[in-house]
Design a protein around this motif. Structure first.
Motif, PDB file in Angstrom:
ATOM      1  N   ASN A 141       0.761  -1.219   0.090  1.00 24.88           N
ATOM      2  CA  ASN A 141       0.018  -0.020   0.004  1.00 24.88           C
ATOM      3  C   ASN A 141       0.828   1.140  -0.123  1.00 24.88           C
ATOM      4  N   SER A 142       1.993   1.262   0.638  1.00 21.10           N
ATOM      5  CA  SER A 142       2.831   2.612   0.656  1.00 21.10           C
ATOM      6  C   SER A 142       3.125   2.807  -0.675  1.00 21.10           C
ATOM      7  N   ASN A 143       3.763   1.753  -1.565  1.00 23.96           N
ATOM      8  CA  ASN A 143       4.211   1.991  -2.941  1.00 23.96           C
ATOM      9  C   ASN A 143       2.889   2.712  -3.813  1.00 23.96           C
ATOM     10  N   VAL A 144       1.756   2.041  -3.673  1.00 23.79           N
ATOM     11  CA  VAL A 144       0.608   2.504  -4.363  1.00 23.79           C
ATOM     12  C   VAL A 144       0.424   3.925  -4.079  1.00 23.79           C
ATOM     13  N   VAL A 145       0.493   4.314  -2.935  1.00 25.02           N
ATOM     14  CA  VAL A 145       0.260   5.797  -2.416  1.00 25.02           C
ATOM     15  C   VAL A 145       1.236   6.683  -3.295  1.00 25.02           C
ATOM     16  N   SER A 146       2.617   6.255  -3.216  1.00 27.22           N
ATOM     17  CA  SER A 146       3.666   6.908  -3.904  1.00 27.22           C
ATOM     18  C   SER A 146       3.395   6.963  -5.410  1.00 27.22           C
ATOM     19  N   TYR A 147       3.128   5.792  -5.948  1.00 28.35           N
ATOM     20  CA  TYR A 147       2.829   5.660  -7.488  1.00 28.35           C
ATOM     21  C   TYR A 147       1.768   6.542  -7.799  1.00 28.35           C
ATOM     22  N   SER A 148       0.608   6.447  -6.975  1.00 24.20           N
ATOM     23  CA  SER A 148      -0.472   7.388  -7.261  1.00 24.20           C
ATOM     24  C   SER A 148      -0.112   8.907  -7.509  1.00 24.20           C
ATOM     25  N   MET A 149       0.695   9.336  -6.522  1.00 26.55           N
ATOM     26  CA  MET A 149       0.985  10.606  -6.589  1.00 26.55           C
ATOM     27  C   MET A 149       1.869  10.982  -7.702  1.00 26.55           C
ATOM     28  N   ILE A 150       2.909  10.012  -8.171  1.00 30.51           N
ATOM     29  CA  ILE A 150       3.756  10.350  -9.283  1.00 30.51           C
ATOM     30  C   ILE A 150       2.859  10.404 -10.514  1.00 30.51           C
ATOM     31  N   ILE A 151       1.704   9.309 -10.713  1.00 30.21           N
ATOM     32  CA  ILE A 151       0.845   9.657 -11.739  1.00 30.21           C
ATOM     33  C   ILE A 151       0.068  10.762 -11.814  1.00 30.21           C
ATOM     34  N   THR A 152      -0.420  11.189 -10.651  1.00 36.52           N
ATOM     35  CA  THR A 152      -1.084  12.463 -10.364  1.00 36.52           C
ATOM     36  C   THR A 152      -0.104  13.578 -10.970  1.00 36.52           C
ATOM     37  N   SER A 153       0.982  13.795 -10.528  1.00 36.59           N
ATOM     38  CA  SER A 153       1.975  14.897 -10.934  1.00 36.59           C
ATOM     39  C   SER A 153       2.349  14.808 -12.258  1.00 36.59           C
ATOM     40  N   VAL A 154       2.460  13.593 -13.029  1.00 37.44           N
ATOM     41  CA  VAL A 154       2.764  13.665 -14.388  1.00 37.44           C
ATOM     42  C   VAL A 154       1.524  13.976 -15.210  1.00 37.44           C
ATOM     43  N   THR A 155       0.356  13.671 -14.616  1.00 35.29           N
ATOM     44  CA  THR A 155      -0.739  14.014 -15.480  1.00 35.29           C
ATOM     45  C   THR A 155      -1.067  15.341 -15.531  1.00 35.29           C
ATOM     46  N   LEU A 156      -0.692  16.015 -14.245  1.00 37.32           N
ATOM     47  CA  LEU A 156      -0.925  17.339 -14.130  1.00 37.32           C
ATOM     48  C   LEU A 156       0.100  18.311 -14.865  1.00 37.32           C
ATOM     49  N   ASN A 157       1.255  17.656 -15.020  1.00 40.00           N
ATOM     50  CA  ASN A 157       2.281  18.512 -15.805  1.00 40.00           C
ATOM     51  C   ASN A 157       1.774  18.435 -17.354  1.00 40.00           C
ATOM     52  N   ILE A 158       1.199  17.305 -18.013  1.00 40.90           N
ATOM     53  CA  ILE A 158       0.949  17.528 -19.359  1.00 40.90           C
ATOM     54  C   ILE A 158      -0.189  18.195 -19.486  1.00 40.90           C
ATOM     55  N   PHE A 159      -0.956  18.364 -18.293  1.00 38.96           N
ATOM     56  CA  PHE A 159      -2.219  19.141 -18.553  1.00 38.96           C
ATOM     57  C   PHE A 159      -2.159  20.389 -18.469  1.00 38.96           C
TER      58      PHE A 159
END
Length: 398
Positions: free
Chosen positions: A314-332
């Motif tokens: 679960n700790s990795n899931v939270v970290s990866y979710s934040m990375i996906i969010t930041s990458v998505t927001l970057n291209i947005f």
């Protein structure tokens, strides 16, 4: 004598205020670019300043390569690593590779960045009307917000991943036995240095954290620089629309002729378009790398997230979710500012048509036709001249 002194003080105060507003508009991006030695030196920089700048650039390249090479060797050479472990390491390696490309591209265009910064400063000094300054200030606030927003999300996402990995454990296979060792955020080739034990672990961990800061700052710098310059250009286009609305004004305080007002509008329009053209030159290849890189990382990190969820990490899931969010927001951010620029550029023709041209006599209205025709050419930012950055493009990526 008294009038000259008063005018001199008024001019000095105006320049001071313009420089203050200019500093406010570029402050965030200046901090970010200075952190990775990409803030352009002044033309009259001393020899010592140039040496310091080159040394800082060398350090940034060293930090990026110091993670890329050991990670690449670990993935492609390390025989004891499983395919699953290698595949998990491939995502960070590509992130560093794209960061290296963007850093090199920004460094190549550092003179263009200097020209854009000087362009913005000159625009602030040229705007003497309070209404124009307010329009520019609103655009500057949006640019600052997007720059700070990208910085917070990108750094927090990767920083949380680094911290969570430092508390984790990796399984090291030695012969027929397996032992638990402290985990590093990113793989490191064991033949270079045995980084699983102190003090080598702390040294490599520090290098990887510094390197991740540099690569993240490159990503933030590209988005923040584009946002600051494009929002400034949008502010200039809004001022242009305001001048078009007031083109036919029977109570013109300065008693300028219609021909002079046409000249001011055309020069202002061309100046705004020249800034957009130079931003397109700087960001063209970078946007292509970001578009491809963000699409790739959303897919691969999404896979990591699903696999960790299945295995209960679960700790990795939270970290990866934040990375996906930041990458998505970057291209947005890239797509959003591209959309706003195109929309703002298209509004010029509408403002020219909606002005009180019917009050003009003779051929005086013909000047508006040329402005409308020039405005029909779409003002846009592209990714390698392949795809226009827009909300529709963001929808295709996601």
């Amino acid at each position: 004598m008294g009038d000259d002194f008063t005018n001199s003080r008024s001019l000095s105060a105006s320049i001071y205020l313009a420089d203050k507003y200019n500093e406010y508009s570029i402050q965030i991006i200046r901090w970010i670019l200075k952190a990775i030695s990409l803030w352009p030196l002044p033309v009259d920089a001393s020899f010592v300043e140039k040496i310091r700048f080159d040394f800082a650039v060398f350090i940034c390249y060293f930090l990026i390569i110091a993670v890329m090479i050991p990670s690449g060797l670990s993935i492609f050479v390390e025989s004891q690593e499983s395919f699953e472990t290698r595949f998990r390491s491939f995502g960070p390696l590509t992130f560093w590779f794209f960061g290296l490309l963007n850093y090199s591209c920004l460094l190549i265009h550092i003179d263009d960045i200097r020209i854009c910064v000087d362009h913005v400063k000159t625009d602030w000094r040229n705007m003497t009307k309070v209404e124009d300054q307010k329009l520019m200030l609103r655009s500057a606030k949006k640019g600052r917000f997007f720059g700070a927003f990208c910085a917070i999300f990108m750094h927090s996402g990767v920083f949380s991943y680094n911290v969570s990995r430092s508390f984790g454990k990796d399984i090291l296979h030695v012969g027929n036995s397996s032992i638990e060792v402290r985990a590093l955020p990113y793989p490191f080739y064991s033949k270079i240095l045995n980084a699983h034990y102190s003090p080598a672990y702390e040294f490599v961990f520090l290098i990887q954290c510094l390197s991740s800061f540099v690569v993240n700052s490159v990503t933030v710098a590209t988005a923040g620089l584009a946002a600051a310059l494009i929002f400034h250009a949008c502010g200039q286009l809004k001022i242009l629309m305001s001048r078009l609305d007031n083109l036919v004004d029977e109570t013109d305080e300065k008693n300028t002729s219609l021909k002079q007002r046409y000249g001011i509008i055309v020069r202002h329009h061309l100046r705004a378009l020249s800034l957009v053209t130079r931003v397109e030159k700087i960001m063209n290849f970078i946007c292509l790398v970001e578009l491809f890189g963000c699409t790739f990382h959303i897919c691969i990190v999404g896979y990591y997230c699903m696999m960790d969820y299945i295995h209960g990490n679960n700790s990795n899931v939270v970290s990866y979710s934040m990375i996906i969010t930041s990458v998505t927001l970057n291209i947005f951010v890239f797509c959003l500012i591209g959309e706003m620029l195109s929309e703002q550029g298209g509004q010029i023709a509408k403002s020219a048509y909606m002005t009180k041209w019917y009050l003009l006599t003779g051929n005086n209205a013909n000047g508006l036709v040329l402005i409308i025709l020039r405005s029909n050419v779409t003002v846009k930012i592209t990714a390698g001249k392949v795809a226009q950055l827009s909300i529709a493009t963001f929808g295709d990526v996601n």
